[in-house]
Design an enzyme around this catalytic site. Structure first.
Site, PDB file in Angstrom:
ATOM      1  N   LYS A  72      30.074  36.792  33.973  1.00 12.14           N
ATOM      2  CA  LYS A  72      30.364  37.812  34.982  1.00 12.14           C
ATOM      3  C   LYS A  72      31.038  37.203  36.200  1.00 12.14           C
ATOM      4  CE  LYS A  72      26.443  40.528  33.337  1.00 12.14           C
ATOM      5  NZ  LYS A  72      25.046  40.937  33.567  1.00 12.14           N
ATOM      6  N   GLY A 128      20.717  48.160  30.687  1.00 11.06           N
ATOM      7  CA  GLY A 128      20.095  49.316  30.051  1.00 11.06           C
ATOM      8  C   GLY A 128      21.130  50.216  29.413  1.00 11.06           C
TER       9      GLY A 128
END
Length: 429
Positions: free
Chosen positions: A206, A305
């Site tokens: 990231k 999630g």
């Protein structure tokens, strides 16, 4: 509104993919209104076709992902299978056969983003990947578009929910690393093999993406310095609290003061309790951006999630479909600066060093001399101990990582230094 639907191929139907399919179905009318045309799920590529997937027409399910992206009538391919291959080959094939791509694949974008962007540009297609960094948090689009007219100097953030949950639990309850990890695993925040998270691999991918976008330069995964958080102890948190700090695993991307290079790194760090990132609790993510004109900006929210990540995927899907209808493409790769990535040894920051030393006269003078010989200035020193053994905590002013490394190597050679208990960088001041 155009009545002919835009056709979407979904690669992967796990936690994220199933949420993407569900939202496409349940919010179909809203999506059509926002896009200007209906979107149709035209195929779903999976590894296990026999698995029951609620809400998905079994006739759409296939194990032949290559044939699906080669169909020619697919407008957008949504890739949520992860990994390097076959994802890379499937995305390239999608571009070649006329489809734009929405991906959540941080590892692939970090490693081969330049080649993927080049292929997208060659074929006049879009490549969007908001979901690759920080889940539902709108971050990549603000960096690529909203701040396109500004100069970003620093991006610092918590980009992995698993590690933040573990460190937050250690901070708030006094738990040890293993105990906090066990709780994270039981609650579903940590994988059975948590290596990618706790050793910083996930955050490093990231960081590479964020650095490349922020500084308009090529930053690959291999350019990112990475240090995990498995060695962080309860004693480290106790020391941090004495300094008015807590500990977070941070992804830090910086433009050098002289402007001629950039750095990207992931490691645990102490940050002051009054810094906005210090209050990020549980499995949440947050990214702190510093830009010349905009000043300091904070992006915060759930970083993982199925539903949060699917939200980011669907946002990209809407944008790509709008571009398709307008016969245009969105922002592509921007690496015009071609700035070099400096090695970690050139990074300048503060340090907190805890030493186990002999409790006798002259030890502090010896230690201070070593710091001075290596050009590292000391800010504060705390010493405590009894029965011939002592703990010496040194906090430095800002120093280059290479200078600090040389200092520590020299300290280890002193007869009065029994060991280096911990070394922690201090950020956010």
């Amino acid at each position: 509104m155009r009545t002919r639907p835009l056709k979407v191929a979904l690669l992967g139907c796990g936690v994220v993919g199933s949420e993407v399919a569900r939202i496409m179905t349940t919010h179909a009318e809203d999506l059509a209104a926002r896009i200007g045309a209906p979107v149709e799920l035209a195929g779903v590529a999976v590894r296990r076709p026999s698995k029951v997937r609620e809400g998905i027409d079994p006739s759409l399910v296939t194990t032949d992902a290559t044939a699906l992206v080669k169909r020619g009538d697919i407008d957008v391919v949504v890739e949520v299978i992860g990994g390097i291959e076959p994802a890379r080959g499937l995305i390239m094939t999608a571009f070649e056969h006329g489809a734009s791509v929405v991906s959540a694949n941080k590892a692939l974008i970090a490693q081969d983003g330049a080649a993927l962007h080049a292929a997208a540009e060659e074929h006049g297609r879009d490549l969007y990947y908001e979901a690759a960094v920080a889940g539902a948090i709108p971050l990549i689009r603000p960096l690529r578009e909203s701040l396109a007219g500004d100069k970003i100097n620093r991006v610092m953030g918590i980009v992995n929910g698993t590690t933040n949950f573990i460190l937050d639990k250690m901070d708030s309850t006094g738990a040890g690393y293993q105990e906090a990890l066990d709780e994270a695993t039981a609650l579903g925040y940590a994988e059975a093999d948590p290596t990618a998270d706790v050793e910083g691999f996930d955050a490093a991918a990231k960081a590479a993406i964020l650095a490349g976008i922020s500084f308009h330069t090529r930053v690959r995964l291999d350019d990112v310095y990475r240090e995990g958080m498995t060695e962080v102890t309860a004693a480290d948190f106790a020391s941090a609290k004495e300094m008015g700090c807590t500990i977070k695993l941070l992804a830090i991307c910086e433009r050098a003061a002289h402007g001629g290079s950039v750095t990207a790194r992931v490691h645990p760090a102490m940050i002051p309790l009054d810094h906005p990132l210090a209050s990020v609790r549980g499995a949440y993510n947050a990214v702190f951006v510093e830009a010349e004109a905009a000043g300091q900006l904070m992006f915060y929210g759930p970083g993982a999630g199925g539903a949060p990540t699917a939200s980011a995927v669907l946002g990209d899907l809407v944008a790509v479909c709008r571009n398709k209808l307008g016969e245009a493409t969105g922002p592509g790769d921007s690496a015009y600066t071609q700035l070099p990535v400096s090695p970690m040894g050139e990074v300048v920051t503060r340090y907190h060093i805890s030493l186990d030393v002999a409790d006798k006269p002259g030890v502090l003078a010896q230690v201070a001399t070593v710091f001075a010989e290596h050009g590292v200035s000391i800010d504060t020193v705390r010493q405590s101990g009894k029965d011939g053994e002592a703990s010496l905590v040194v906090v430095t002013h800002r120093a280059a990582d290479a200078a600090l490394t040389g200092t520590v190597d020299a300290l280890r050679k002193l007869d009065t230094v029994r060991g280096v208990a911990s070394i922690m960088r201090v950020e956010g001041e």
